[in-house]
Write a protein that holds these residues in place. Structure first.
Motif, PDB file in Angstrom:
ATOM      1  N   GLY A 145       0.821  -1.203   0.000  1.00  0.00           N
ATOM      2  CA  GLY A 145       0.000   0.000   0.000  1.00  0.00           C
ATOM      3  C   GLY A 145       0.851   1.247   0.000  1.00  0.00           C
ATOM      4  N   ASP A 146       0.173   2.406   0.006  1.00  0.00           N
ATOM      5  CA  ASP A 146       0.905   3.668  -0.055  1.00  0.00           C
ATOM      6  C   ASP A 146       1.562   3.995   1.277  1.00  0.00           C
ATOM      7  OD1 ASP A 146       0.178   3.879  -2.596  1.00  0.00           O
ATOM      8  OD2 ASP A 146      -1.049   5.686  -2.399  1.00  0.00           O
ATOM      9  N   VAL A 147       2.795   4.481   1.211  1.00  0.00           N
ATOM     10  CA  VAL A 147       3.500   4.924   2.406  1.00  0.00           C
ATOM     11  C   VAL A 147       3.787   6.408   2.246  1.00  0.00           C
ATOM     12  CG1 VAL A 147       5.600   4.716   3.779  1.00  0.00           C
ATOM     13  CG2 VAL A 147       4.566   2.686   2.738  1.00  0.00           C
ATOM     14  N   GLN A 148       3.316   7.194   3.214  1.00  0.00           N
ATOM     15  CA  GLN A 148       3.561   8.627   3.118  1.00  0.00           C
ATOM     16  C   GLN A 148       4.846   8.961   3.882  1.00  0.00           C
ATOM     17  OE1 GLN A 148       0.300  11.390   4.236  1.00  0.00           O
ATOM     18  NE2 GLN A 148       0.457  11.861   2.054  1.00  0.00           N
ATOM     19  N   ALA A 149       5.882   9.307   3.136  1.00  0.00           N
ATOM     20  CA  ALA A 149       7.177   9.597   3.757  1.00  0.00           C
ATOM     21  C   ALA A 149       7.232  11.028   4.263  1.00  0.00           C
ATOM     22  CB  ALA A 149       8.306   9.343   2.765  1.00  0.00           C
ATOM     23  N   VAL A 150       6.570  11.923   3.555  1.00  0.00           N
ATOM     24  CA  VAL A 150       6.499  13.327   3.990  1.00  0.00           C
ATOM     25  C   VAL A 150       5.021  13.699   4.003  1.00  0.00           C
ATOM     26  CG1 VAL A 150       7.214  15.692   3.499  1.00  0.00           C
ATOM     27  CG2 VAL A 150       8.748  13.805   2.947  1.00  0.00           C
ATOM     28  N   LYS A 151       4.569  14.223   5.165  1.00  0.00           N
ATOM     29  CA  LYS A 151       3.117  14.351   5.349  1.00  0.00           C
ATOM     30  C   LYS A 151       2.637  15.799   5.333  1.00  0.00           C
ATOM     31  CE  LYS A 151       3.218  10.178   8.129  1.00  0.00           C
ATOM     32  NZ  LYS A 151       3.510   9.702   9.477  1.00  0.00           N
ATOM     33  N   GLY A 152       3.018  16.513   4.295  1.00  0.00           N
ATOM     34  CA  GLY A 152       2.511  17.865   4.190  1.00  0.00           C
ATOM     35  C   GLY A 152       3.264  18.846   5.059  1.00  0.00           C
ATOM     36  N   ILE A 153       4.489  19.197   4.663  1.00  0.00           N
ATOM     37  CA  ILE A 153       5.286  20.077   5.514  1.00  0.00           C
ATOM     38  C   ILE A 153       5.421  21.469   4.894  1.00  0.00           C
ATOM     39  CG2 ILE A 153       6.628  18.151   6.436  1.00  0.00           C
ATOM     40  CD1 ILE A 153       8.991  19.383   4.770  1.00  0.00           C
ATOM     41  N   ASP A 154       5.653  22.446   5.752  1.00  0.00           N
ATOM     42  CA  ASP A 154       5.945  23.817   5.330  1.00  0.00           C
ATOM     43  C   ASP A 154       7.374  24.138   5.736  1.00  0.00           C
ATOM     44  OD1 ASP A 154       3.314  23.851   4.698  1.00  0.00           O
ATOM     45  OD2 ASP A 154       2.688  25.135   6.371  1.00  0.00           O
ATOM     46  N   LEU A 155       8.117  24.772   4.833  1.00  0.00           N
ATOM     47  CA  LEU A 155       9.498  25.189   5.127  1.00  0.00           C
ATOM     48  C   LEU A 155       9.763  26.457   4.348  1.00  0.00           C
ATOM     49  CD1 LEU A 155      12.000  22.168   4.812  1.00  0.00           C
ATOM     50  CD2 LEU A 155      11.550  23.499   6.866  1.00  0.00           C
ATOM     51  N   ASP A 156      10.492  27.389   4.946  1.00  0.00           N
ATOM     52  CA  ASP A 156      10.935  28.572   4.209  1.00  0.00           C
ATOM     53  C   ASP A 156      12.448  28.581   4.200  1.00  0.00           C
ATOM     54  OD1 ASP A 156       8.585  29.807   3.411  1.00  0.00           O
ATOM     55  OD2 ASP A 156       8.226  30.525   5.455  1.00  0.00           O
ATOM     56  N   ILE A 157      13.031  28.843   3.052  1.00  0.00           N
ATOM     57  CA  ILE A 157      14.481  28.994   2.986  1.00  0.00           C
ATOM     58  C   ILE A 157      14.763  30.419   2.546  1.00  0.00           C
ATOM     59  CG2 ILE A 157      16.590  28.219   1.843  1.00  0.00           C
ATOM     60  CD1 ILE A 157      14.912  25.467   1.645  1.00  0.00           C
ATOM     61  N   LYS A 158      15.522  31.114   3.375  1.00  0.00           N
ATOM     62  CA  LYS A 158      15.790  32.523   3.098  1.00  0.00           C
ATOM     63  C   LYS A 158      17.145  32.669   2.438  1.00  0.00           C
ATOM     64  CE  LYS A 158      12.889  34.287   6.761  1.00  0.00           C
ATOM     65  NZ  LYS A 158      12.629  33.411   7.911  1.00  0.00           N
ATOM     66  N   ALA A 159      17.292  33.746   1.677  1.00  0.00           N
ATOM     67  CA  ALA A 159      18.539  33.976   0.945  1.00  0.00           C
ATOM     68  C   ALA A 159      19.721  33.992   1.916  1.00  0.00           C
ATOM     69  CB  ALA A 159      18.471  35.292   0.190  1.00  0.00           C
ATOM     70  N   GLY A 160      20.746  33.238   1.575  1.00  0.00           N
ATOM     71  CA  GLY A 160      21.996  33.305   2.314  1.00  0.00           C
ATOM     72  C   GLY A 160      22.033  32.628   3.663  1.00  0.00           C
ATOM     73  N   GLU A 161      20.939  32.044   4.109  1.00  0.00           N
ATOM     74  CA  GLU A 161      20.964  31.441   5.448  1.00  0.00           C
ATOM     75  C   GLU A 161      21.447  29.988   5.393  1.00  0.00           C
ATOM     76  OE1 GLU A 161      17.346  30.697   7.480  1.00  0.00           O
ATOM     77  OE2 GLU A 161      16.390  29.679   5.794  1.00  0.00           O
ATOM     78  N   THR A 162      21.748  29.438   6.569  1.00  0.00           N
ATOM     79  CA  THR A 162      21.990  27.997   6.649  1.00  0.00           C
ATOM     80  C   THR A 162      20.866  27.383   7.466  1.00  0.00           C
ATOM     81  OG1 THR A 162      24.361  28.319   6.590  1.00  0.00           O
ATOM     82  CG2 THR A 162      23.579  26.188   7.343  1.00  0.00           C
ATOM     83  N   LEU A 163      20.039  26.637   6.782  1.00  0.00           N
ATOM     84  CA  LEU A 163      18.938  25.961   7.461  1.00  0.00           C
ATOM     85  C   LEU A 163      19.322  24.498   7.632  1.00  0.00           C
ATOM     86  CD1 LEU A 163      15.893  25.824   8.397  1.00  0.00           C
ATOM     87  CD2 LEU A 163      15.422  25.093   6.052  1.00  0.00           C
ATOM     88  N   ALA A 164      19.290  24.027   8.872  1.00  0.00           N
ATOM     89  CA  ALA A 164      19.537  22.605   9.090  1.00  0.00           C
ATOM     90  C   ALA A 164      18.199  21.884   9.186  1.00  0.00           C
ATOM     91  CB  ALA A 164      20.332  22.397  10.368  1.00  0.00           C
TER      92      ALA A 164
END
Lengths: 533, 307
Positions: free
Chosen positions: A23-42
């Protein structure tokens, strides 16, 4: 946080689903992320948290059975569902990636110069010849020595660290806006890891791209990221600045992750504790080259004149980078590889013991390996795997007695005894390592050599395995030789530490002394390179 | 590179010697002889024949003189085709077999790689299923069935192509035997390519190539294909040796005057020298093609380059 920087990548309700026979496996369940210019996001999470699949989904790199829905807008341009032609204008140019596996991420059949040139030619046009100058510049930028010569090297002629530098050169080739680094240093030694992360850091300062650092290692996060997103089971459980996450974690899971860093100390055994296993002047040579028509063979000294003495109830941590000879030393002490030197097990001199002479002693000298996947036969049940040694060492046991011992051993490693009728693939990495430990302790050994037993495991699972090993040591009075490249694990497990490099002991001493006041340069480098969270 | 080639050629000498020795004695230990006919010859005639061909001498002395002659290129007279030496027979037939085999090899290689690649790129689709079914048939249906069926359809029913013989050597005559000869090898190439292509498409460096915006065509042709061809190239040596030295079945069905028949006929008739000659021929082909393939492999894969 009032960061005024522009958001250049906005991920909204991103879902990644895999179609499997179950059956279907949901690996990512609807996420929100913002990546800003020049930053380091871990993006932090344990295996299976969906952190890599989020990026793969966004970049159109999912496996054939995966699909992505939702939205990921790069400077207003929707990436999800973008036809390949449009996507290929973004990836490799505006958004680039480096991967976890430096050994296999480059094509073995082409020179590194040509592979770095490929995205340049693809996105900027021109010929490979014209791109060569830019490639040379990039190689120098990422610190490949003798770039003029190395440009025509093949990947197999380079070390893991150098290959990762080549990947970084490729990632920088088209002046990207965002560089996604997916566990870029997990496969590398600690000192190399530090160099690569420093390189990424300085390149970011120079060129100002945003870096998305996907990792499971909180030490790295703390040192390099400005913002952190913690992921678990396909969801983002918490986002915040690095300081907030480490000092004021909100989500229970984040708190648990932070607490999972190995801690605790082991007391030294009594001065009078008897010596269990001793090796004097241990040397191991490997022949290199050779073969029927091959060139003249040489000798490579993997372990060079090492002395080691393990007392009852003691844990000696052997630390070193790959190729330092630490695993070979462990095998030499168990007389599993041809080696020279004097060996003593308890009162017995085993220096001249061959295979058959050693066999009766093997019951008391056990070995646990790193790879919980490869070291268990997939075609045997767990019960068969852990009782196999009993057939050799205690053949008089009846079937029922063997089964009873299997139940005891599984209970000791805190697994359900019903596990003995199942097969290894039904278990997680941590559970498999418990099975491997059960296989060793069922024989009631005196000495167990643990060769990177926690390296393939997530931090939270690692902690459990360490606790288990400690408990077993207390109950059975075991002596351990604990081989690892991971200083925090060594610190938590052992009372005595041996630092190895190029087959030799660089420094040794009580754990506290080594960690508080390392004397040798190399030890200090190792300590500095290990980012402790 | 040159020293590699010389080393390999030097190691071919003992290989050939062992092959010749084993075949020589195996052949002699088989019951019967070249002159045991359905109607037995009178004992005196038989004795004369044996003496003429030195078959009355002890086996070891026959062996020594065979080796001695073979080294100078003399493979002796055929016992059954009495007017010809073995070298003449092979010299006459080999060009036909090699020309036909060469075309068949090209067809098998290019057809197989193309079919396998398409199947891999459309994995588990109807097209993949079709290609793999046909290639299973190619492997399992013997060419003594394929040959006559082809003849029936294209020569007899449709009258598009001649039913057999070398004719004037033009392509018209060669198409049907070439297909019959190539089909099993084509099927093997297709299967090999499909498998290694699917594997290659799942490697990390293909993911890298895609992540860097290279178009699908470049990813498949420059990166996946080159890796996928390595096992195909390995199989090239035995396939080339098999095709270029002719096929008894195909040459008989299509009445091609090649050397393929000699191996079978020689074995059935206990034509010792003829069998030995074809054994040496095939062994040389296998050795030479293995060497060529190893050189080619080194060119494709820098990790096994010979310096």
């Amino acid at each position: 946080m009032n960061d005024k920087r522009e958001t250049i990548l906005a991920v909204r309700d991103l879902k990644v689903t895999f179609t499997t026979p179950d059956g279907d496996v949901q690996a990512v369940k609807g996420i929100d992320l913002d990546i800003k210019a020049g930053e380091t996001l871990a993006v932090v999470g344990e295996s299976g948290s969906g952190k890599s699949q989020t990026m793969m989904g966004m970049m159109g790199l999912l496996a054939g059975n995966g699909r992505v829905t939702g939205s990921a807008k790069y400077r207003g341009q929707e990436l999800v569902g973008l036809p390949l032609k449009g996507l290929n204008k973004v990836r490799g140019a505006k958004i680039t990636m480096i991967f976890q596996e430096p050994m296999t991420s480059l094509d073995p059949l082409y020179t590194i110069g040509r592979q770095i040139a490929e995205p340049i030619v693809q996105h900027r046009g021109g010929t490979f010849k014209q791109a060569r100058a830019r490639v040379l510049e990039l190689l120098e930028l990422v610190g490949i020595p003798d770039a003029k010569r190395r440009i025509d090297s093949y990947p197999h002629e380079m070390s893991g660290g150098q290959r990762q530098r080549v990947m970084i050169a490729m990632a920088l080739a088209n002046d990207p806006d965002i560089l996604i680094a997916d566990e870029p240093t997990t496969a590398l030694d600690v000192t190399i890891q530090a160099q690569i992360l420093d390189l990424l850091n300085s390149l970011q300062a120079k060129f100002g791209m945003a870096v998305v650092l996907i990792t499971h290692d909180l030490g790295i996060v703390k040192h390099f990221a400005s913002r952190v997103a913690v992921m678990r089971r396909g969801e983002v459980v918490e986002t915040g600045t690095t300081a907030d996450i480490f000092e004021r974690p909100q989500a229970d899971y984040t708190k648990m992750l932070l607490a999972a860093e190995p801690h605790g100390r082991k007391a030294s055994p009594a001065e009078t504790a008897p010596v269990m296993l001793e090796g004097r002047n241990v040397s191991v040579d490997y022949a290199t080259g050779g073969g029927l028509f091959g060139k003249k063979s040489g000798v490579f000294r993997a372990v060079d004149n090492v002395n080691i003495r393990l007392k009852e109830g003691q844990t000696i941590g052997i630390v070193g980078e790959s190729g330092s000879g630490k695993s070979t030393l462990g095998r030499a002490l168990l007389r599993l590889v041809p080696s020279s030197g004097r060996y003593q097990f308890g009162a017995t001199n085993i220096s001249d013991f061959g295979r058959s002479a050693m066999r009766p002693l093997r019951k008391q000298l056990q070995l646990v390996f790193q790879d919980p996947y490869g070291s268990l036969s997939p075609r045997q049940t767990v019960g068969e795997i852990i009782t196999e040694g009993l057939y050799v060492h205690e053949p008089q046991l009846s079937r029922a007695e063997r089964d009873k011992r299997a139940i005891e051993a599984l209970k000791e490693v805190r697994l359900d005894p019903a596990a003995r009728n199942r097969y290894p693939h039904e278990f997680s990495g941590g559970q498999r390592q418990r099975i491997a430990i059960a296989r060793a302790i069922i024989l009631k050994p005196k000495v167990v050599i643990l060769d990177e037993p926690t390296s393939a495991l997530d931090r939270s699972v690692q902690g459990q395995v360490i606790d288990l090993l400690r408990d077993l040591q207390k109950t059975h009075g075991l002596s351990y030789i604990f081989i690892s490249h991971d200083l925090s694990v060594i610190k938590a497990m052992s009372d005595y530490v041996v630092v190895m490099k190029n087959g030799k002991i660089v420094e040794e001493g009580d754990t506290d002394a080594i960690f508080e006041a390392p004397r040798e340069n190399y030890t200090q480098t190792l300590m500095n390179a290990a980012f402790t969270a | 590179m040159i020293s590699f080639v010389l080393r390999r050629l030097a190691s071919a000498v003992p290989t050939l010697f062992i092959v010749v020795t084993i075949s020589f004695f195996l052949m002699r230990f088989a019951p019967g002889g070249p002159f045991n006919l359905e109607r037995p010859l009178p004992p005196q005639t038989m004795a004369n024949l044996m003496a003429t061909y030195h078959l009355d001498q002890p086996l070891w002395s026959q062996y020594v003189s065979y080796i001695g002659n073979a080294v100078t290129g003399d493979f002796g007279p055929s016992y059954v085709y009495k007017d010809n030496t073995v070298a003449e027979l092979i010299g006459k037939g080999l060009p036909y077999s090699m020309e036909l085999g060469f075309y068949a090899l090209l067809l098998a290689l290019f057809g197989g790689v193309l079919a396998g690649t398409i199947a891999a790129l459309r994995q588990n689709s109807a097209l993949d299923f079709l290609i793999m079914s046909v290639s299973t048939m190619g492997v399992t249906v013997p060419n003594f069935v394929v040959g006559p069926v082809l003849t029936l359809i294209f020569a007899i029913t449709l009258s598009w192509l001649p039913a057999g013989s070398w004719g004037d050597g033009s392509l018209r005559f060669l198409i049907l035997p070439m297909i019959a000869l190539a089909l099993p090898q084509l099927a093997v190439f297709a299967r090999l390519t499909r498998g290694s292509m699917i594997e290659a498409l799942h490697t990390d460096h293909i993911r890298t190539a895609r992540a860097y915006g290279l178009p699908a065509r470049t990813v498949v042709i420059t990166h996946a294909m080159r890796a996928a061809l390595l096992p195909v190239v390995s199989y090239l040596a035995p396939a080339a040796a098999a095709l270029l030295t002719g096929s008894a079945v195909v040459e008989t069905i299509f009445t091609i005057p090649g050397v393929g028949r000699y191996f079978v006929l020689g074995a059935i008739n206990r034509d010792y020298t003829l069998v030995m000659g074809t054994v040496v021929l095939i062994a040389i082909f296998v050795i030479v093609f293995n060497l060529l393939v190893d050189i080619l492999y080194g060119l494709l894969d820098p990790r096994v380059r010979h310096d």
